[in-house]
Structures are given as structure tokens and as C-alpha cells.
Design a protein around this motif. Structure first.
Motif, PDB file in Angstrom:
ATOM      1  N   MET A   1       0.661  -1.236  -0.002  1.00 50.96           N
ATOM      2  CA  MET A   1       0.028  -0.026   0.153  1.00 50.96           C
ATOM      3  C   MET A   1       0.752   1.271   0.096  1.00 50.96           C
ATOM      4  SD  MET A   1      -3.019   0.963   2.709  1.00 50.96           S
ATOM      5  CE  MET A   1      -4.191   0.054   2.118  1.00 50.96           C
ATOM      6  N   ILE A   2       1.993   1.204   0.932  1.00 51.01           N
ATOM      7  CA  ILE A   2       2.989   2.564   0.928  1.00 51.01           C
ATOM      8  C   ILE A   2       3.438   2.461  -0.516  1.00 51.01           C
ATOM      9  CG2 ILE A   2       4.794   3.325   1.893  1.00 51.01           C
ATOM     10  CD1 ILE A   2       3.869   2.114   4.442  1.00 51.01           C
ATOM     11  N   ALA A   3       3.992   1.654  -0.863  1.00 55.93           N
ATOM     12  CA  ALA A   3       4.788   1.433  -2.292  1.00 55.93           C
ATOM     13  C   ALA A   3       3.954   2.070  -3.407  1.00 55.93           C
ATOM     14  CB  ALA A   3       5.398   0.025  -2.704  1.00 55.93           C
ATOM     15  N   ALA A   4       2.586   1.570  -3.429  1.00 52.87           N
ATOM     16  CA  ALA A   4       1.727   1.747  -4.457  1.00 52.87           C
ATOM     17  C   ALA A   4       1.327   3.190  -4.489  1.00 52.87           C
ATOM     18  CB  ALA A   4       0.295   0.992  -4.370  1.00 52.87           C
TER      19      ALA A   4
ATOM     20  N   GLY B   1      11.148   7.417  -7.392  1.00 47.42           N
ATOM     21  CA  GLY B   1      11.949   6.613  -6.719  1.00 47.42           C
ATOM     22  C   GLY B   1      12.253   7.121  -5.542  1.00 47.42           C
ATOM     23  N   ALA B   2      12.479   8.575  -5.330  1.00 44.69           N
ATOM     24  CA  ALA B   2      12.950   9.208  -3.928  1.00 44.69           C
ATOM     25  C   ALA B   2      11.827   9.008  -3.079  1.00 44.69           C
ATOM     26  CB  ALA B   2      13.254  10.406  -4.074  1.00 44.69           C
ATOM     27  N   GLN B   3      10.538   9.419  -3.427  1.00 46.46           N
ATOM     28  CA  GLN B   3       9.493   9.198  -2.509  1.00 46.46           C
ATOM     29  C   GLN B   3       9.323   7.415  -1.856  1.00 46.46           C
ATOM     30  OE1 GLN B   3       5.914  10.402  -4.154  1.00 46.46           O
ATOM     31  NE2 GLN B   3       6.299  12.574  -4.254  1.00 46.46           N
ATOM     32  N   ARG B   4       9.416   6.639  -2.862  1.00 47.76           N
ATOM     33  CA  ARG B   4       9.178   5.506  -2.400  1.00 47.76           C
ATOM     34  C   ARG B   4      10.285   4.925  -1.604  1.00 47.76           C
ATOM     35  NH1 ARG B   4       8.031   2.113  -7.286  1.00 47.76           N
ATOM     36  NH2 ARG B   4       5.897   3.348  -6.927  1.00 47.76           N
ATOM     37  N   ALA B   5      11.691   5.322  -1.774  1.00 43.78           N
ATOM     38  CA  ALA B   5      12.880   4.984  -0.952  1.00 43.78           C
ATOM     39  C   ALA B   5      12.571   5.496   0.542  1.00 43.78           C
ATOM     40  CB  ALA B   5      14.155   5.594  -1.479  1.00 43.78           C
ATOM     41  N   ARG B   6      12.069   6.767   0.693  1.00 41.24           N
ATOM     42  CA  ARG B   6      11.933   7.337   1.885  1.00 41.24           C
ATOM     43  C   ARG B   6      10.672   6.572   2.613  1.00 41.24           C
ATOM     44  NH1 ARG B   6      12.925  12.442  -0.985  1.00 41.24           N
ATOM     45  NH2 ARG B   6      10.782  12.640  -1.125  1.00 41.24           N
TER      46      ARG B   6
ATOM     47  N   ILE C   1       9.500   3.438   2.243  1.00 42.90           N
ATOM     48  CA  ILE C   1      10.012   2.248   2.669  1.00 42.90           C
ATOM     49  C   ILE C   1      11.053   2.261   3.447  1.00 42.90           C
ATOM     50  CG2 ILE C   1      11.033   0.124   1.611  1.00 42.90           C
ATOM     51  CD1 ILE C   1       9.995   0.535  -0.897  1.00 42.90           C
ATOM     52  N   ALA C   2      11.764   3.418   3.656  1.00 38.37           N
ATOM     53  CA  ALA C   2      12.679   3.343   4.710  1.00 38.37           C
ATOM     54  C   ALA C   2      11.834   3.560   6.046  1.00 38.37           C
ATOM     55  CB  ALA C   2      13.558   4.389   4.480  1.00 38.37           C
TER      56      ALA C   2
ATOM     57  N   GLN D   1      16.137   3.233  -9.031  1.00 40.24           N
ATOM     58  CA  GLN D   1      15.344   2.008  -8.632  1.00 40.24           C
ATOM     59  C   GLN D   1      16.005   0.920  -7.826  1.00 40.24           C
ATOM     60  OE1 GLN D   1      12.945   0.621 -12.001  1.00 40.24           O
ATOM     61  NE2 GLN D   1      11.713  -0.912 -10.643  1.00 40.24           N
ATOM     62  N   ARG D   2      17.339   0.793  -8.212  1.00 42.55           N
ATOM     63  CA  ARG D   2      17.953  -0.205  -7.443  1.00 42.55           C
ATOM     64  C   ARG D   2      18.314   0.247  -6.089  1.00 42.55           C
ATOM     65  NH1 ARG D   2      24.358  -2.283  -8.587  1.00 42.55           N
ATOM     66  NH2 ARG D   2      24.406  -3.552  -6.987  1.00 42.55           N
ATOM     67  N   SER D   3      18.370   1.419  -5.612  1.00 37.10           N
ATOM     68  CA  SER D   3      18.332   1.816  -4.427  1.00 37.10           C
ATOM     69  C   SER D   3      16.911   1.800  -3.646  1.00 37.10           C
ATOM     70  CB  SER D   3      18.641   3.382  -4.136  1.00 37.10           C
ATOM     71  OG  SER D   3      17.788   4.038  -4.693  1.00 37.10           O
ATOM     72  N   VAL D   4      16.003   1.843  -4.300  1.00 36.04           N
ATOM     73  CA  VAL D   4      14.703   1.496  -3.649  1.00 36.04           C
ATOM     74  C   VAL D   4      14.340   0.104  -3.161  1.00 36.04           C
ATOM     75  CG1 VAL D   4      12.146   1.434  -4.317  1.00 36.04           C
ATOM     76  CG2 VAL D   4      13.657   3.368  -4.912  1.00 36.04           C
ATOM     77  N   LEU D   5      14.940  -0.660  -4.180  1.00 35.94           N
ATOM     78  CA  LEU D   5      14.727  -2.344  -4.117  1.00 35.94           C
ATOM     79  C   LEU D   5      15.656  -2.587  -2.779  1.00 35.94           C
ATOM     80  CD1 LEU D   5      14.790  -3.433  -7.582  1.00 35.94           C
ATOM     81  CD2 LEU D   5      12.950  -3.775  -6.151  1.00 35.94           C
ATOM     82  N   THR D   6      16.854  -2.120  -2.921  1.00 31.56           N
ATOM     83  CA  THR D   6      17.747  -2.389  -1.656  1.00 31.56           C
ATOM     84  C   THR D   6      17.210  -1.958  -0.445  1.00 31.56           C
ATOM     85  OG1 THR D   6      19.615  -2.367  -3.185  1.00 31.56           O
ATOM     86  CG2 THR D   6      20.052  -2.131  -0.896  1.00 31.56           C
ATOM     87  N   THR D   7      16.519  -0.775  -0.267  1.00 29.49           N
ATOM     88  CA  THR D   7      16.058  -0.450   0.964  1.00 29.49           C
ATOM     89  C   THR D   7      14.906  -1.315   1.171  1.00 29.49           C
ATOM     90  OG1 THR D   7      16.431   1.908   0.278  1.00 29.49           O
ATOM     91  CG2 THR D   7      14.853   1.479   1.971  1.00 29.49           C
ATOM     92  N   GLY D   8      14.139  -1.892   0.332  1.00 25.07           N
ATOM     93  CA  GLY D   8      12.954  -2.538   0.560  1.00 25.07           C
ATOM     94  C   GLY D   8      13.348  -4.073   1.191  1.00 25.07           C
TER      95      GLY D   8
END
Length: 535
Positions: A134-137, A142-147, A149-150, A528-535
Motif C-alpha cells: 500500500m505504501i509503495a503503490a 523513486g525518491a518518495q518510495r525510498a523514503r 519504504i525506509a 530503482q536499485r536503491s529503492v529495491l535495496t531499501t525494501g
């Protein structure tokens, strides 16, 4: 003048792109709740033994009754959220947890406690994947998603930190029932927040339920855990245990067959053709088994063996779980600067070192300061390991498969968590039962005390004998049970340390030089790689 009309549309677009605060709050609260529910029984095992008098493997089932639904159903609930709407699952999962914790709080016996734990675990299985999806959707960059998910990951870590505090305080100054009541109240609050504040989302395109895969993996994992947990109590050669191992092999084989033919499988088997992903998957199971096996051994050592208060037990779990959120900024930076496999190797090595040190502690040593070094090493090692397992897996598969790789790694990691209490309980209790039986045979106790001790041992195992009143006929044999349990769970620590060391060596030998080569094509997409790594 010409710039003025453009401002409102630009502002509106920015507003649409931002993740709604209510959704973020609801998702973070939900995952924090789920982690609290998962972790809180560990501080209460001593009280369960004292008040409910579980026999044999019944104490182990308290933890695994919660963990099993999470491991088996987490991926399915992710699909259900995509198909029917994630808000419904977020509200329903919290409501299930509330009901399960209420049933557990009112338990009049061990079997009702299992039912409550299973219901709560079913709710948690919905909350873990749904809150993150829900948060990812709700994010669009990418920056918003990384924050976002963190923040979600920090909330999960906070749950692991808060659980021992809640369990320790309520168990010491109230009762074990009070701990479940507190979690039930938190679950009701989470359900209300999700109902009123969370936005809905769904993504049904290309998604469908894998009924065959879900049924076969559920039956296979349950049969395997039953065999491992019941082996020490029923005998490894007993008909139910042997049958359970056979059924586990059959159903897990059927799961592989079902997944190879399913249009939308729970687990993409072709991912395992990638050597790095296959190695990361093995490490996810074995490494997380090592960590939660350690946590379970600590809870039994401090609770049913030493009879320390839940508050003192909570201190140990703060060392195991509380270090992860503190080290989150450091591990995040290290993952960006070092290969994930390097951090993974170091983390597993630290877990192994801590376990081997814990195995050398005297069972009669009740000084909590003795635990700081070994459990601190395990806690730091876990912080490094849990952050880098998913990164190792998703960074070595093609980008379109990264989501499935992350989901598969989560499934395997949770299965490793579920195996921890089951295997360590089986190993430790088997060793303790053999040792105390041998000691009683050659002991100087009178015939009445030996007979009474053997009767307690037959009915309830070494933990029951260690908990009988000292003035009773079998009470004279408590020292033998205490020594045997200390020996058995010391071997449990050695098993956990050996598993972590094996995983570290596997990463070093099997992934040497491969991670950089396999992840190179994806290095161009740094966001995108940093987002996946954070998740």
C-alpha cells in the motif's frame, strides 16, 4: 501574467504525486503491530511454563502457531490485496490480530493459546505484505518510495524493539494475559486508523490465485514442522512423526510440480537457476533460522530454566532486536558503499561468534551482564544480515523479476524464522532428556524420588521436571534437570552458530566475484536499485 495559470495545475500534480499521510501512518502502524505480535511471546515463555504447565513440545508450538501462518500465507495475502483491495486486508488483518490476541489473553489452557496465536498470525500474514504494498503503490517517484519504504522498515524494527519492553513490563507487573490484552488494544487502534485514514489501492492486472501452490506448500510446511517439533516428545521413529516427514516430502514435491505449471505461481522456480539468487535463498533460510533459534534458546534459558522475570528477559531481547533500528542509518550507508555480500558475510560471522560465546556460558550464571557481549554480537550481526539478504537476492536478477525475487526471499526468510524455535527446541530437548535420564539412573537419590522424577519426565519432559516444587518428591531431581537443560540449550547455541558460520562460508565461496558481474547491467538504474535495496 502567463506563468500564473500554470501554478495551480503544477501544485495539483505535486499533491497527487505525494503519498497520503494517512496511508503512510496506517501502513507503518500495521507493520509495527504485526512485529510486536510476532515477538512478544518470547519474553513470556517462563510464565507460560509456570502457569499453563506445557509438556514436551507444547511450549515450542506457542511461537510457531503464530509464525506458521505468516510463512505460509504471506505471498497469498499479497495477491489477495492486489485483486480485491489492500485497505480491506489492512483492516481485516488488524481485526484478526485483535481477535487472536483476545482469545490468547483469555486462554484457560495451552490449546486455546495456540488457537489465539494462530488467529493473530493469520492477521499478521495479511499485514506484513499489504502494508508495504500500500505504501509503495502510493508513491510515484523513486525518491518518495525510498523514503516511504525506509519509514516502513523503521516501523517494523520499532515493533521488534517495543515487543520485549511491553512483554517485560506487563509480564512482571501484571501477567502474561496483560501482554496479549495490550496487543489486542493496539490491533483495534490499527484497524480503526486504517479504516478512517488509509487510501485504497489494488493492481489486479496479471494477478491470480495459485490455489494448488498454496495448498501444497501449506500442507508440506505444516507436516515438516510437526515432525521436527514432535520428534523429541513422540520419538523420531514413531508412526506420526515418520508419516509427517513422508507427507512433508510428498507435498513439497507436489508444490514444485504445481509451481512449474502455474500461470501465476507463488514462487518462480526459474529464479533459482540464478546461482547468486539460489545462494541468497539458502542463506535466507539458514541465517534467519540461526537468529530466531538463538532468540528462542535465550528465552528458554532465562525463563523456564533460570526462572528469571519477563523484565530481565526483555533486557536480552533488547540486545537482540533493539540494535537493528539504531544501526539502520549505518547499514543503509554501508549497503550503498559495499557489496551486499560483504555486509552479509560480516553479519553472519558476527552471529556465529555471538552464538559460540553464548554456548560457553554457565547455565547457573544469572548475571545479565554476561549476555551483553554474545547477544550484542548476534544483534549487530542480525542488523547487517537482514538488511543485506534481500539486496543480495534482488540485485542479481533481471529488473523485471526483482519484485518476485524480493517476495520469494521474504517467504524463505520467514520459513527460516519458523524453523528456528522448532529445530532448536527439538535438538535441545532431545539432548536434555537423554542427559537427565542417564543422570537419574546413576544418581544417589532414593527410589521414591527417582520414580517420581521419571514420572514427571515421562509426562512433561525436562522443563516440567525443572519446574516442580523443591519440597515435592521429584524436587530432589531438579538439579539434574537444570544441568541437562543447560547442556541441551548450549548445544542449541552451537547449532545456531554453526548454521550462521556455514552461511557465511557459503556466501564467501559461492558468490566470490559474481555479484558485481550479475548486477552490472542494472547499475544504470541507480534510483530503482536503491529503492529495491531499501525494501
Amino acid at each position: 501574467m502567463s506563468d500564473t495559470p500554470a501554478s495551480p495545475p503544477a501544485a495539483s500534480a505535486a499533491a497527487r504525486a505525494a503519498l497520503p499521510l494517512g496511508t503512510l501512518v496506517a501502513g507503518c502502524l500495521a507493520v509495527c503491530l504485526a512485529q510486536i505480535g510476532l515477538a512478544i511471546p518470547a519474553t513470556l515463555n517462563g510464565l507460560f511454563q509456570e502457569h499453563l504447565h506445557p509438556v514436551g513440545s507444547q511450549l515450542t508450538w506457542i511461537s510457531d502457531a503464530f509464525l506458521l501462518p505468516v510463512a505460509v500465507l504471506e505471498l497469498t495475502f499479497g495477491v489477495l490485496g492486489d485483486l480485491f483491495g489492500r485497505k480491506r486486508l489492512l483492516v481485516g488483518g488488524a481485526a484478526l490480530m485483535c481477535a487472536g490476541e483476545a482469545v490468547a489473553a483469555g486462554a484457560m489452557g495451552i490449546h486455546q493459546l495456540w488457537v489465539g496465536q494462530a488467529l493473530a498470525g493469520l492477521g499478521a500474514a495479511a499485514l506484513f505484505p499489504t502494508s508495504l504494498a500500500m505504501i509503495a503503490a502510493g508513491t510515484h517517484t523513486g525518491a518518495q518510495r525510498a523514503r516511504a519504504i525506509a519509514l516502513w522498515a523503521s516501523s517494523l524494527s520499532a515493533g521488534g524493539f517495543l515487543a520485549p519492553l511491553l512483554g517485560g513490563i506487563t509480564g512482571t507487573y501484571g501477567s502474561w494475559r496483560s501482554a496479549f490484552v495490550v496487543v489486542a488494544v493496539l490491533a483495534a487502534v490499527s484497524a480503526a486508523v486504517s479504516l478512517w485514514l488509509a487510501g485504497n489501492s489494488r493492481a489486479p492486472e496479471g494477478r491470480s490465485l495459485d490455489i494448488g501452490g498454496q495448498l501444497t506448500i501449506g500442507a508440506g510446511l505444516f507436516a515438516l514442522l510437526y515432525a521436527v517439533i514432535q520428534g523429541p516428545a513422540d520419538g523420531w521413529g514413531s508412526a506420526p512423526v515418520v508419516l509427517a516427514f513422508v507427507l512433508a516430502a510428498v507435498f513439497l514435491g507436489l508444490f514444485v510440480a504445481a509451481e512449474s505449471r502455474a500461470r501465476s505461481p507463488l514462487l518462480r522456480l526459474d529464479l533459482f537457476r540464478n546461482r547468486s539468487f539460489a545462494v541468497a535463498s539458502v542463506v535466507a533460510v539458514v541465517g534467519m533460522f540461526s537468529f530466531l533459534g538463538t532468540a528462542y534458546a535465550v528465552s528458554i534459558r532465562l525463563g523456564p530454566i533460570q526462572h528469571q522475570t519477563p523484565l530481565r528477559t526483555a533486557f536480552a531481547f533488547l540486545l537482540l532486536n533493539g540494535i537493528t533500528p539504531v544501526l539502520t542509518p549505518l547499514t543503509s550507508r554501508l549497503l550503498h558503499r559495499l557489496p551486499a555480500r560483504a555486509l552479509l558475510t560480516d553479519g553472519l560471522a558476527l552471529i556465529a561468534a555471538g552464538d559460540f560465546l553464548a554456548a560457553g556460558l554457565d547455565a547457573a550464571d544469572r548475571d545479565l551482564t554476561s549476555l551483553i557481549l554474545p547477544l550484542g554480537l548476534v544483534g549487530v550481526g542480525f542488523a547487517f544480515t537482514v538488511s543485506s539478504i534481500t539486496a543480495t537476492a534482488v540485485n542479481t536478477v533481471p529488473l523485471p523479476l526483482a519484485g518476485m525475487a524480493s517476495a520469494a526471499t521474504n517467504l524463505l526468510r520467514d520459513f527460516g524464522f519458523t524453523l528456528g524455535p522448532a529445530v532448536i527446541g527439538a535438538v535441545a530437548l532431545s539432548q536434555a532428556a537423554s542427559r537427565v535420564t542417564s543422570a537419574l539412573t546413576t544418581s544417589p537419590l532414593n527410589a521414591q524420588s527417582r520414580a517420581a522424577a521419571h514420572e514427571v519426565l515421562k509426562e512433561g519432559g525436562p522443563l516440567a521436571l525443572n519446574s516442580v516444587p523443591a519440597a515435592s518428591p521429584p524436587g530432589a531431581a531438579r538439579a539434574y534437570a537444570f544441568d541437562a537443560l543447560g547442556h541441551g540449550y548450549a548445544i542449541g547455541f552451537v547449532v545456531c552458530g554453526s548454521a550462521a558460520l556455514f552461511s557465511a562460508l557459503l556466501v564467501v565461496t559461492a558468490l566470490r566475484g559474481r555479484e558485481a558481474a550479475e548486477s552490472a547491467p542494472r547499475a544504470e538504474d541507480g534510483t530503482q536499485r536503491s529503492v529495491l535495496t531499501t525494501g
